[in-house]
Design an enzyme around this catalytic site. Structure first.
Site, mmCIF file in Angstrom:
data_model
loop_
_atom_site.group_PDB
_atom_site.id
_atom_site.type_symbol
_atom_site.label_atom_id
_atom_site.label_comp_id
_atom_site.label_asym_id
_atom_site.label_seq_id
_atom_site.Cartn_x
_atom_site.Cartn_y
_atom_site.Cartn_z
ATOM 1 N N SER A 46 0.851 -1.209 0.000
ATOM 2 C CA SER A 46 0.000 0.000 0.000
ATOM 3 C C SER A 46 0.876 1.245 0.000
ATOM 4 O O SER A 46 0.402 2.338 -0.328
ATOM 5 C CB SER A 46 -0.920 0.003 1.226
ATOM 6 O OG SER A 46 -0.184 -0.164 2.414
ATOM 7 N N GLU A 114 0.005 -12.472 -1.737
ATOM 8 C CA GLU A 114 -1.413 -12.377 -2.089
ATOM 9 C C GLU A 114 -1.787 -13.502 -3.043
ATOM 10 O O GLU A 114 -1.062 -13.755 -4.016
ATOM 11 C CB GLU A 114 -1.694 -11.036 -2.791
ATOM 12 C CG GLU A 114 -1.484 -9.836 -1.900
ATOM 13 C CD GLU A 114 -1.884 -8.523 -2.586
ATOM 14 O OE1 GLU A 114 -2.482 -8.556 -3.680
ATOM 15 O OE2 GLU A 114 -1.598 -7.464 -1.997
ATOM 16 N N GLU A 181 -9.101 -9.785 3.333
ATOM 17 C CA GLU A 181 -9.453 -8.389 3.039
ATOM 18 C C GLU A 181 -10.792 -8.340 2.316
ATOM 19 O O GLU A 181 -10.990 -9.028 1.294
ATOM 20 C CB GLU A 181 -8.351 -7.740 2.178
ATOM 21 C CG GLU A 181 -8.700 -6.311 1.789
ATOM 22 C CD GLU A 181 -7.521 -5.507 1.252
ATOM 23 O OE1 GLU A 181 -6.378 -5.997 1.263
ATOM 24 O OE2 GLU A 181 -7.777 -4.361 0.813
HETATM 25 O O1 KIV Z 1 -0.498 -3.427 1.508
HETATM 26 C C1 KIV Z 1 -1.172 -3.339 2.540
HETATM 27 O O2 KIV Z 1 -1.143 -2.356 3.277
HETATM 28 C C2 KIV Z 1 -2.051 -4.457 2.861
HETATM 29 C C3 KIV Z 1 -3.120 -4.234 3.896
HETATM 30 C C4 KIV Z 1 -4.244 -3.465 3.306
HETATM 31 C C5 KIV Z 1 -3.597 -5.487 4.500
HETATM 32 O O3 KIV Z 1 -1.944 -5.503 2.288
#
Ligand code: KIV
Length: 266
Positions: A46, A114, A181
């Site tokens: 993120s 993921e 998520e």
């Molecule tokens: O990249 C991230 O911050 C995440 C969270 C939203 C779980 O994968």
């Protein structure tokens, strides 16, 4: 805080005490969050959106993840550090092993990947080589172009049942942690019951073993101006970053956050 290990997390799950995770990208926030009682610091990809200003997580590189992991490691006071393997860093088994090793050498204690059941082989190989893995399921932002947007996953029963089976397969392959998520709260509860490893949720209701939020979201900061339904702004009531993070920890531990309004139904 004593160093958080996999044994700590298992103990918390067994006691029914919620686990608190928060994204973190630098040393000062790592110190602040770990001293406020956050047990797991996630260097999420993120950072491509909240730090770098991209419109997805796809442009983030392994080198950037390693850089931020090393920054967090320097400020951390006992939390477990989890780092995302960014988009296509696990395209082949060789890349998975080499890139995970680079992130562990930078300071991660666990790697997050993921996907669904197709991850089983790489999770097994990483776990055999001493790398704990968190499997991120449900809305996996690296697959946003397959999903056609950031949409809740698992609303149809067939998809929900598949997710339960995938979760069990990833646990059997050696995943140490699952992260769900944006899935319906009742599905998240079902998966949490179906596996013995801890399950962390974001937009997944209150019945998972723990919660995670993106740091900027819970501090009320947004580049796009849109706030996801599952976010609570903890700065609004506290006006001080350390107190806002401590309030998030307390609310998760007391099972006051997330409330019903932060979850999704099938
Ligand atoms: O990249 C991230 O911050 C995440 C969270 C939203 C779980 O994968």
């Amino acid at each position: 805080m004593a160093d958080v290990t996999l044994t700590t997390l298992q103990g918390l799950k067994q006691k029914g005490e919620k686990i608190v995770m928060l994204t973190c990208y630098d040393a000062t926030f790592a110190k602040t969050a770990s001293e406020a009682g956050v047990e797991m610091l996630l260097i999420g990809d993120s950072l491509g959106m909240v730090l770098q200003g991209h419109d997805s997580t796809l442009p983030v590189s392994v080198e950037e993840m390693a850089y931020h992991t090393a920054c967090v490691k320097r400020g951390n006071r006992g939390a477990m550090i989890v780092t995302d393997l960014p988009f296509m860093a696990n395209a082949t088994i060789e890349q998975t092993l080499n890139n995970s090793a680079a992130l562990m050498k930078a300071g991660a204690h666990m790697i997050k990947v993921e996907g669904t059941a197709w991850l089983a082989e790489s999770i097994r190989l990483l776990a055999e080589r001493g790398i704990p893995v968190c499997a991120h399921m449900g809305l996996t932002p690296q697959a946003v172009n397959i999903f056609g947007g950031y949409k809740v996953q698992g609303r149809q029963e067939a998809q929900a049942q598949q997710m339960v089976e995938d979760a069990k397969a990833l646990e059997a392959a050696g995943a140490a942690l699952l992260l769900l998520e944006c899935v319906p709260s009742e599905l998240a509860a079902r998966i949490t019951q179906a596996v013995s490893v801890p399950v962390i949720g974001i937009g997944a209701g209150s019945e998972t073993d723990g919660q995670v939020l993106v740091l900027h979201d819970m501090l009320g900061l947004s580049l796009s101006g849109r706030t996801p339904k599952f976010v609570k702004n903890f700065m609004a009531e506290h006006g001080d970053i350390a107190k806002a993070i401590a309030a998030y920890v307390a609310a998760v531990k007391a099972v006051e956050f997330p409330a019903a309004e932060h979850g999704f139904s099938a």
